[in-house]
Design a protein around this motif. Structure first.
Motif, PDB file in Angstrom:
ATOM      1  N   GLY A  83       7.614 -12.028  -1.883  1.00 49.00           N
ATOM      2  CA  GLY A  83       6.580 -11.899  -0.996  1.00 49.00           C
ATOM      3  C   GLY A  83       6.481 -10.509  -0.725  1.00 49.00           C
ATOM      4  O   GLY A  83       7.156  -9.552  -1.151  1.00 49.00           O
ATOM      5  N   SER A  84       5.597  -9.912   0.280  1.00 52.71           N
ATOM      6  CA  SER A  84       5.176  -8.523   0.724  1.00 52.71           C
ATOM      7  C   SER A  84       5.094  -8.535   2.192  1.00 52.71           C
ATOM      8  O   SER A  84       4.503  -9.495   2.815  1.00 52.71           O
ATOM      9  CB  SER A  84       4.368  -7.835  -0.203  1.00 52.71           C
ATOM     10  N   GLY A 110      -1.684 -16.633   1.054  1.00 56.56           N
ATOM     11  CA  GLY A 110      -0.289 -16.643   1.481  1.00 56.56           C
ATOM     12  C   GLY A 110      -0.251 -15.620   2.697  1.00 56.56           C
ATOM     13  O   GLY A 110       0.862 -15.181   3.064  1.00 56.56           O
ATOM     14  N   MET A 111      -1.325 -15.272   3.323  1.00 54.15           N
ATOM     15  CA  MET A 111      -1.336 -14.247   4.632  1.00 54.15           C
ATOM     16  C   MET A 111      -1.206 -14.721   6.036  1.00 54.15           C
ATOM     17  O   MET A 111      -1.667 -15.677   6.339  1.00 54.15           O
ATOM     18  CB  MET A 111      -2.988 -13.444   4.359  1.00 54.15           C
ATOM     19  N   ASP A 139       2.752 -12.972  -3.097  1.00 55.31           N
ATOM     20  CA  ASP A 139       3.276 -11.772  -3.850  1.00 55.31           C
ATOM     21  C   ASP A 139       4.714 -11.994  -4.607  1.00 55.31           C
ATOM     22  O   ASP A 139       5.464 -12.777  -3.927  1.00 55.31           O
ATOM     23  CB  ASP A 139       3.228 -10.482  -2.980  1.00 55.31           C
ATOM     24  N   ALA A 140       4.844 -11.425  -5.648  1.00 60.77           N
ATOM     25  CA  ALA A 140       6.216 -11.697  -6.350  1.00 60.77           C
ATOM     26  C   ALA A 140       6.416 -10.052  -7.148  1.00 60.77           C
ATOM     27  O   ALA A 140       5.798  -9.309  -7.120  1.00 60.77           O
ATOM     28  CB  ALA A 140       5.958 -12.863  -7.295  1.00 60.77           C
ATOM     29  N   THR A 231      11.998  -8.223   0.521  1.00 61.79           N
ATOM     30  CA  THR A 231      10.469  -8.358   0.271  1.00 61.79           C
ATOM     31  C   THR A 231       9.907  -6.759  -0.264  1.00 61.79           C
ATOM     32  O   THR A 231      10.775  -5.912   0.015  1.00 61.79           O
ATOM     33  CB  THR A 231       9.520  -8.676   1.548  1.00 61.79           C
ATOM     34  N   SER A 232       8.758  -6.969  -1.059  1.00 67.60           N
ATOM     35  CA  SER A 232       8.181  -5.698  -1.041  1.00 67.60           C
ATOM     36  C   SER A 232       7.616  -5.197  -0.005  1.00 67.60           C
ATOM     37  O   SER A 232       7.181  -6.093   0.900  1.00 67.60           O
ATOM     38  CB  SER A 232       6.986  -6.010  -2.359  1.00 67.60           C
TER      39      SER A 232
END
Length: 373
Positions: A83-84, A110-111, A139-140, A231-232
């Motif tokens: 995720g980010s 996924g927000m 995110d990945a 996370t990013s």
């Protein structure tokens, strides 16, 4: 069926992957010993949250599924569904994050808007100053410097894959065939040219008015951080760059809170991803005017370091590497990639822009479907 793929960056490699998955034989030709372009010089991000509505986010979501499935089969990719967090500091930045979290498709992306404390629970390394964060669970990340190598080892294990490095394709010969710079002709049932930012030579000859431009960026990587960055991480300047955030709140941000001079001059955003060795990949800039500079400049690096240190609440580790890269981007922002039949049985696939690492598995899948593999 025998498929000839030209170009061993991530887009070409994913075309080879899908051809093999459908039972075909693949000959993969690369003009260098290994791919050395934008497929390595990036963050390794599978970046879903900020994508434009329509084909772009649909492609990114499908690619995210494919990356996870491929990562399960090829653990060396280093796929991480981490995720980010896009960190915000001001009320105007928060308003953009709130609007994104209220999108009708926010759940699919996924927000979710988090408080600063909630963000720190997800990523305890973020001890610096920020007031809230936009979380994007979909995110990945993968390891960009080694992803193509890991994928190639898996491709070679099929027994139906041949890799031919240090060969530049110079000419299309009739139907479904190309000649390389050693004079060898490679024939197949289909040829796919995935040439990345190499848009001269044969590509210019085949498509003189190709609607694709080149974009240059600067990035850097640190020594190991000494703790996980789980996370990013992005800053609010990414709202200005990614199309999903367009709207009244972003207009107000741009009007009332201009970027710092260095960030505006170099069209910057902060993205930060931890590598498996603990180092941080940090960027980036965007240069569109040709001819590109041949050197890297320090002001953008100073800006990125200051923003990253502000979020981490600590000095960055020593900078280990700095680099520049160039990628190809469709001139029409509504196009995810430029896919064109340039001769009978020969297709050119290029121009994903900064979406290449994110979207390449789905781009390859769409080509395979289009060509009836």
């Amino acid at each position: 069926m025998r498929v000839i793929v030209v170009g061993a960056g991530v887009v070409g490699t994913m075309h080879a992957w899908h051809a093999l998955e459908r039972g075909h034989e693949v000959v993969h030709i690369e003009r260098e010993a290994e791919a050395r372009g934008a497929s390595l010089r990036n963050f390794g991000l599978i970046w879903v949250g900020g994508r434009a509505d329509g084909p772009e986010v649909e492609t990114a979501l499908r690619a995210r599924e494919l990356w996870e499935a491929i990562g399960a089969r090829v653990p060396e990719l280093g796929f991480r569904p981490s995720g980010s967090l896009t960190l915000v500091r001001t009320e105007r930045e928060r308003a953009v994050a709130e609007a994104a979290a209220a999108r009708p498709d926010a759940a699919a992306r996924g927000m979710k808007l988090l408080t600063a404390d909630e963000a720190r629970q997800l990523n305890p390394a973020l001890r610096g100053g920020f007031t809230a964060a936009l979380w994007c669970e979909r995110d990945a990340a993968v390891e960009p410097r080694t992803a193509q190598l890991a994928l190639r080892r898996a491709l070679l294990s099929s027994g139906r894959y041949t890799f031919l490095p240090d060969r530049e394709v110079r000419e299309v010969i009739g139907e479904n065939a190309v000649r390389d710079d050693r004079g060898e002709i490679h024939r197949g049932d289909a040829v796919v040219l995935c040439t990345g930012a190499w848009l001269g030579g044969l590509v210019r000859e085949l498509v003189p008015d190709l609607p694709v431009r080149r974009v240059r960026l600067q990035m850097m990587q640190t020594d190991p951080l000494g703790e996980p960055l789980t996370t990013s991480v992005a800053d609010a300047d990414s709202f200005r760059y990614y199309p999903a955030y367009a709207g009244e709140a972003l207009d107000a941000l741009n009007a009332g809170q201009p970027q710092p001079a260095t960030a505006a001059e170099h069209r910057m955003q902060l993205l930060m991803v931890q590598r498996r060795d603990g180092g941080l990949t940090i960027g980036d800039t965007h240069e569109y005017e040709h001819p590109f500079a041949f050197d890297v400049v320090e002001d953008p690096y100073d800006h990125l370091a200051a923003v990253a240190e502000g979020f981490l609440g600590r000095p960055l580790p020593r900078i280990r590497r700095r680099w520049a890269g160039v990628y190809a981007q469709c001139a029409d922002p509504r196009q995810v990639v430029h896919r064109q039949q340039v001769r009978e049985g020969v297709w050119l696939v290029t121009g994903p822009g900064g979406r290449g690492m994110t979207c390449s598995p789905a781009i390859g899948e769409t080509t395979a479907d289009t060509l009836g593999w």
